[in-house]
Design a protein around this motif. Sequence first.
Motif, PDB file in Angstrom:
ATOM      1  N   SER A 101      87.929   6.293  58.495  1.00  0.00           N
ATOM      2  CA  SER A 101      87.554   5.471  57.348  1.00  0.00           C
ATOM      3  C   SER A 101      87.348   4.001  57.709  1.00  0.00           C
ATOM      4  O   SER A 101      87.063   3.180  56.842  1.00  0.00           O
ATOM      5  N   LEU A 102      87.456   3.676  58.997  1.00  0.00           N
ATOM      6  CA  LEU A 102      87.276   2.287  59.423  1.00  0.00           C
ATOM      7  C   LEU A 102      85.908   1.725  59.012  1.00  0.00           C
ATOM      8  O   LEU A 102      85.846   0.621  58.470  1.00  0.00           O
ATOM      9  N   PRO A 103      84.804   2.459  59.218  1.00  0.00           N
ATOM     10  CA  PRO A 103      83.509   1.902  58.797  1.00  0.00           C
ATOM     11  C   PRO A 103      83.449   1.579  57.304  1.00  0.00           C
ATOM     12  O   PRO A 103      82.800   0.612  56.909  1.00  0.00           O
ATOM     13  N   LEU A 104      84.131   2.359  56.492  1.00  0.00           N
ATOM     14  CA  LEU A 104      84.132   2.116  55.048  1.00  0.00           C
ATOM     15  C   LEU A 104      84.974   0.916  54.654  1.00  0.00           C
ATOM     16  O   LEU A 104      84.784   0.342  53.583  1.00  0.00           O
ATOM     17  N   ASN A 105      85.909   0.546  55.505  1.00  0.00           N
ATOM     18  CA  ASN A 105      86.848  -0.549  55.202  1.00  0.00           C
ATOM     19  C   ASN A 105      86.618  -1.804  56.032  1.00  0.00           C
ATOM     20  O   ASN A 105      87.377  -2.767  55.902  1.00  0.00           O
TER      21      ASN A 105
END
Length: 99
Positions: A43-47
């Motif tokens: 979920s890093l790209p989303l955050n």
Amino acid sequence: MDIQIEELKDKLDANEEFVLIDVREDHERAEFNVGGTHIPLGSLPLNIEDLEEYKDQEIVVYCRSGNRSGQAKAYMEQLGFKNVRNLIGGMLEWNRRLG
């Protein structure tokens, strides 16, 4: 430059200013963690926008063994983060050395 277990422990003990990010999954974090913000690698790209304000600050990323946090470091560096450090050996090494 990456970071060793002892250096991170010293930074935490001294309450130094830096950003700490745990990129492990929920169940891994529930077992044991040393704090920081929890952003699983997937979920890093989303955050990532939430971290923009820290682009020029020291960021330490950690995971179970250092592999996923190494991926997180590379991804963040590609996006222009200047001082991302991977915890060498991750929580496995932390528990082995500091238990």
